[in-house]
Enzyme design. Sequence first.
Site, PDB file in Angstrom:
ATOM      1  N   ARG A  63      -3.870   6.670   0.708  1.00  0.00           N
ATOM      2  CA  ARG A  63      -4.401   7.873   1.365  1.00  0.00           C
ATOM      3  C   ARG A  63      -3.438   8.607   2.269  1.00  0.00           C
ATOM      4  O   ARG A  63      -3.674   9.768   2.605  1.00  0.00           O
ATOM      5  CB  ARG A  63      -5.649   7.507   2.170  1.00  0.00           C
ATOM      6  CG  ARG A  63      -6.865   7.293   1.294  1.00  0.00           C
ATOM      7  CD  ARG A  63      -7.966   6.619   2.060  1.00  0.00           C
ATOM      8  NE  ARG A  63      -7.504   5.313   2.510  1.00  0.00           N
ATOM      9  CZ  ARG A  63      -8.282   4.358   2.977  1.00  0.00           C
ATOM     10  NH1 ARG A  63      -9.577   4.566   3.123  1.00  0.00           N
ATOM     11  NH2 ARG A  63      -7.784   3.196   3.348  1.00  0.00           N
TER      12      ARG A  63
ATOM     13  N   ARG B 206      -7.402  11.385  -6.083  1.00  0.00           N
ATOM     14  CA  ARG B 206      -8.612  10.655  -5.694  1.00  0.00           C
ATOM     15  C   ARG B 206      -9.838  11.564  -5.691  1.00  0.00           C
ATOM     16  O   ARG B 206     -10.933  11.145  -6.067  1.00  0.00           O
ATOM     17  CB  ARG B 206      -8.335  10.069  -4.318  1.00  0.00           C
ATOM     18  CG  ARG B 206      -9.388   9.251  -3.705  1.00  0.00           C
ATOM     19  CD  ARG B 206      -9.508   7.889  -4.332  1.00  0.00           C
ATOM     20  NE  ARG B 206     -10.423   7.146  -3.494  1.00  0.00           N
ATOM     21  CZ  ARG B 206     -11.728   7.388  -3.421  1.00  0.00           C
ATOM     22  NH1 ARG B 206     -12.268   8.316  -4.196  1.00  0.00           N
ATOM     23  NH2 ARG B 206     -12.493   6.708  -2.606  1.00  0.00           N
TER      24      ARG B 206
ATOM     25  N   ASP C  86      -6.973  -3.318  -7.414  1.00  0.00           N
ATOM     26  CA  ASP C  86      -7.512  -3.892  -6.183  1.00  0.00           C
ATOM     27  C   ASP C  86      -7.858  -5.358  -6.395  1.00  0.00           C
ATOM     28  O   ASP C  86      -8.213  -5.761  -7.505  1.00  0.00           O
ATOM     29  CB  ASP C  86      -8.758  -3.127  -5.720  1.00  0.00           C
ATOM     30  CG  ASP C  86      -9.057  -3.423  -4.257  1.00  0.00           C
ATOM     31  OD1 ASP C  86      -8.485  -2.740  -3.384  1.00  0.00           O
ATOM     32  OD2 ASP C  86      -9.833  -4.359  -3.987  1.00  0.00           O
TER      33      ASP C  86
ATOM     34  N   TYR D  97     -14.914 -11.779   0.546  1.00  0.00           N
ATOM     35  CA  TYR D  97     -15.615 -10.531   0.206  1.00  0.00           C
ATOM     36  C   TYR D  97     -16.848 -10.810  -0.655  1.00  0.00           C
ATOM     37  O   TYR D  97     -17.885 -10.181  -0.499  1.00  0.00           O
ATOM     38  CB  TYR D  97     -14.669  -9.558  -0.512  1.00  0.00           C
ATOM     39  CG  TYR D  97     -13.612  -8.996   0.411  1.00  0.00           C
ATOM     40  CD1 TYR D  97     -13.897  -7.907   1.229  1.00  0.00           C
ATOM     41  CD2 TYR D  97     -12.356  -9.567   0.496  1.00  0.00           C
ATOM     42  CE1 TYR D  97     -12.940  -7.392   2.099  1.00  0.00           C
ATOM     43  CE2 TYR D  97     -11.387  -9.070   1.357  1.00  0.00           C
ATOM     44  CZ  TYR D  97     -11.683  -7.978   2.164  1.00  0.00           C
ATOM     45  OH  TYR D  97     -10.749  -7.489   3.021  1.00  0.00           O
TER      46      TYR D  97
ATOM     47  N   ARG E 259       0.819  -1.218   0.000  1.00  0.00           N
ATOM     48  CA  ARG E 259       0.000   0.000   0.000  1.00  0.00           C
ATOM     49  C   ARG E 259       0.853   1.269   0.000  1.00  0.00           C
ATOM     50  O   ARG E 259       0.492   2.261   0.636  1.00  0.00           O
ATOM     51  CB  ARG E 259      -0.926   0.042   1.222  1.00  0.00           C
ATOM     52  CG  ARG E 259      -2.103  -0.902   1.148  1.00  0.00           C
ATOM     53  CD  ARG E 259      -3.227  -0.301   0.307  1.00  0.00           C
ATOM     54  NE  ARG E 259      -4.332  -1.241   0.176  1.00  0.00           N
ATOM     55  CZ  ARG E 259      -5.434  -1.217   0.939  1.00  0.00           C
ATOM     56  NH1 ARG E 259      -5.591  -0.291   1.841  1.00  0.00           N
ATOM     57  NH2 ARG E 259      -6.358  -2.106   0.759  1.00  0.00           N
TER      58      ARG E 259
HETATM   59  O1  CP3 Z   1      -0.008   0.414  -3.248  1.00  0.00           O
HETATM   60  C1  CP3 Z   1      -0.527  -0.713  -3.303  1.00  0.00           C
HETATM   61  O2  CP3 Z   1      -0.363  -1.589  -2.431  1.00  0.00           O
HETATM   62  C2  CP3 Z   1      -1.293  -1.123  -4.579  1.00  0.00           C
HETATM   63  C3  CP3 Z   1      -2.693  -1.089  -4.563  1.00  0.00           C
HETATM   64  C4  CP3 Z   1      -3.559  -2.017  -3.691  1.00  0.00           C
HETATM   65  C5  CP3 Z   1      -4.806  -1.577  -3.178  1.00  0.00           C
HETATM   66  N1  CP3 Z   1      -5.433  -2.647  -2.611  1.00  0.00           N
HETATM   67  C6  CP3 Z   1      -5.321  -0.202  -3.278  1.00  0.00           C
HETATM   68  C7  CP3 Z   1      -6.418   0.237  -2.399  1.00  0.00           C
HETATM   69  C8  CP3 Z   1      -3.415  -3.365  -3.345  1.00  0.00           C
HETATM   70  C9  CP3 Z   1      -2.253  -4.308  -3.592  1.00  0.00           C
HETATM   71  C10 CP3 Z   1      -4.628  -3.749  -2.680  1.00  0.00           C
HETATM   72  C11 CP3 Z   1      -4.905  -5.122  -2.220  1.00  0.00           C
HETATM   73  C12 CP3 Z   1      -6.113  -5.365  -1.408  1.00  0.00           C
HETATM   74  N2  CP3 Z   1      -7.358  -4.823  -1.560  1.00  0.00           N
HETATM   75  C13 CP3 Z   1      -6.176  -6.329  -0.359  1.00  0.00           C
HETATM   76  C14 CP3 Z   1      -5.060  -7.264   0.060  1.00  0.00           C
HETATM   77  C15 CP3 Z   1      -4.017  -6.588   0.879  1.00  0.00           C
HETATM   78  C16 CP3 Z   1      -4.468  -6.114   2.226  1.00  0.00           C
HETATM   79  O3  CP3 Z   1      -4.458  -4.892   2.436  1.00  0.00           O
HETATM   80  O4  CP3 Z   1      -4.829  -6.960   3.058  1.00  0.00           O
HETATM   81  C17 CP3 Z   1      -7.489  -6.302   0.153  1.00  0.00           C
HETATM   82  C18 CP3 Z   1      -8.030  -7.150   1.285  1.00  0.00           C
HETATM   83  C19 CP3 Z   1      -8.242  -5.350  -0.624  1.00  0.00           C
HETATM   84  C20 CP3 Z   1      -9.687  -5.036  -0.518  1.00  0.00           C
HETATM   85  C21 CP3 Z   1      -9.944  -3.620  -0.157  1.00  0.00           C
HETATM   86  N3  CP3 Z   1      -9.635  -2.539  -0.961  1.00  0.00           N
HETATM   87  C22 CP3 Z   1     -10.553  -3.117   1.022  1.00  0.00           C
HETATM   88  C23 CP3 Z   1     -11.053  -3.970   2.185  1.00  0.00           C
HETATM   89  C24 CP3 Z   1     -10.599  -1.730   0.900  1.00  0.00           C
HETATM   90  C25 CP3 Z   1     -11.244  -0.754   1.855  1.00  0.00           C
HETATM   91  C26 CP3 Z   1     -10.424  -0.516   3.063  1.00  0.00           C
HETATM   92  C27 CP3 Z   1      -9.538   0.682   2.854  1.00  0.00           C
HETATM   93  O5  CP3 Z   1      -8.339   0.579   3.150  1.00  0.00           O
HETATM   94  O6  CP3 Z   1     -10.087   1.695   2.436  1.00  0.00           O
HETATM   95  C28 CP3 Z   1      -9.971  -1.382  -0.324  1.00  0.00           C
HETATM   96  C29 CP3 Z   1      -9.779  -0.017  -0.873  1.00  0.00           C
HETATM   97  C30 CP3 Z   1      -8.405   0.351  -1.333  1.00  0.00           C
HETATM   98  N4  CP3 Z   1      -7.578  -0.445  -2.084  1.00  0.00           N
HETATM   99  C31 CP3 Z   1      -7.763   1.620  -1.141  1.00  0.00           C
HETATM  100  C32 CP3 Z   1      -6.528   1.554  -1.819  1.00  0.00           C
HETATM  101  C33 CP3 Z   1      -5.510   2.646  -1.974  1.00  0.00           C
HETATM  102  C34 CP3 Z   1      -8.375   2.824  -0.433  1.00  0.00           C
HETATM  103  C35 CP3 Z   1      -9.401   3.402  -1.342  1.00  0.00           C
HETATM  104  C36 CP3 Z   1      -9.566   4.905  -1.272  1.00  0.00           C
HETATM  105  O7  CP3 Z   1      -8.740   5.660  -1.844  1.00  0.00           O
HETATM  106  O8  CP3 Z   1     -10.567   5.323  -0.689  1.00  0.00           O
END
Ligand code: CP3
Length: 348
Positions: free
Chosen positions: A32, A41, A78, A154, A28
């Site tokens: 944010r 965003r 994602d 999910y 990540r």
């Molecule tokens: O920089 C990076 O790592 C690359 C991008 C990336 C994202 N999600 C962007 C993201 C990667 C590799 C993921 C993987 C992901 N997504 C996982 C596995 C890794 C982990 O964190 O356990 C999971 C479980 C998800 C599912 C997911 N995506 C959830 C549950 C959420 C909401 C929770 C949150 O953090 O907001 C997301 C959204 C998400 N994915 C964001 C980002 C940058 C935040 C979205 C926003 O900008 O509002």
Amino acid sequence: MTVLQTEKPLLRVLAGESVRPLPFWLMRQAGRYLPEYRAVRKQTKDFLSLCLTPDLATEVTLQPIRRYHPDAAILFADILLIPFGMGQKLAFVEGEGPVLEPIRRSEDLGKLDVSRVDEVLAPVMQTVRNLRRELPADVALIGFAGAPWTVATYMVEGGSSRNFEHTKAWAYGDENGFRQLMEKLVDSTSHYLLAQIEAGAEVIQLFDTWAGALPEFAFRRFCIEPTRRIVSRVRARYPHVPIMGFPRGAGMMLADYISETGVDGVSLDPFVPAHWAAEWLQPTCILQGNLDPMMLVTGGQAMQAEIERILGALGGSRYIFNLGHGILPQTPPEHVAELAEIVRSWRG
Ligand code: CP3
């Protein structure tokens, strides 16, 4: 040891070379906690359209590269794009996370169409091609997908969950039905990862965030087995592309996960003792990770001591520095710069 014709330190470690400074990247690393991410965003309708607009997804992938010059960029996308690609309704709701129209019985599986994934996720491949053109020559590009178990949680719960009641009820109570869902995920995920490699991804990571919720018998069936099948399909076409697994919470099952799935390496969550991993896992695979993301929120002396402790245990060779889970949104960006400096100046 193979000597790769590459300038990329991350790929050299994955090929078994001992490299100094040790390479690092952070899960990540785009997100944010960065003001420039929040600015992009704000211009987009929602998170999904950010993932599916190649110019913007390319830009946010590059943001942490410009600031910190880590050794890898991870494609901005994602894990839930796969269910979205198969036709499941998905929305990212502000402050709530992902919301999906749940799929809980075999009869609902007809709603999922693996053959749509290619077209729906074509923009992701454009992002990969853009990144290969724009990344600095020494930065490797990591592609990724969610592992079937985690993605299934999910899809079945309809969003994030604490106890995975619906998913376990289905998996334990109607294993044949649940296997059909896993089958669709193995197919679509293998295909999606092959397309990322064709477009230019140099390393693959499989995120199994909720692997630790499974007792042993279920860990073997729903984490190891589908992962093994994805690894063997990708390997059959691209034998030289390294595959990293992240079975978060796997604990004592890590050794079996490594030997049975065939991954080249694993990411360690913060709860795996570093010395234990060095002794029992590192002889057979590449390790990555382990720092508690809260340490990066804390910063300062405490963070420095913990980074040095982990490097002391794991940094000898076959190690890529990383966190044990994703960067938290409240992380001060300056702390990431400090981390980068500590890892780069460590000579062990
Ligand atoms: O920089 C990076 O790592 C690359 C991008 C990336 C994202 N999600 C962007 C993201 C990667 C590799 C993921 C993987 C992901 N997504 C996982 C596995 C890794 C982990 O964190 O356990 C999971 C479980 C998800 C599912 C997911 N995506 C959830 C549950 C959420 C909401 C929770 C949150 O953090 O907001 C997301 C959204 C998400 N994915 C964001 C980002 C940058 C935040 C979205 C926003 O900008 O509002």
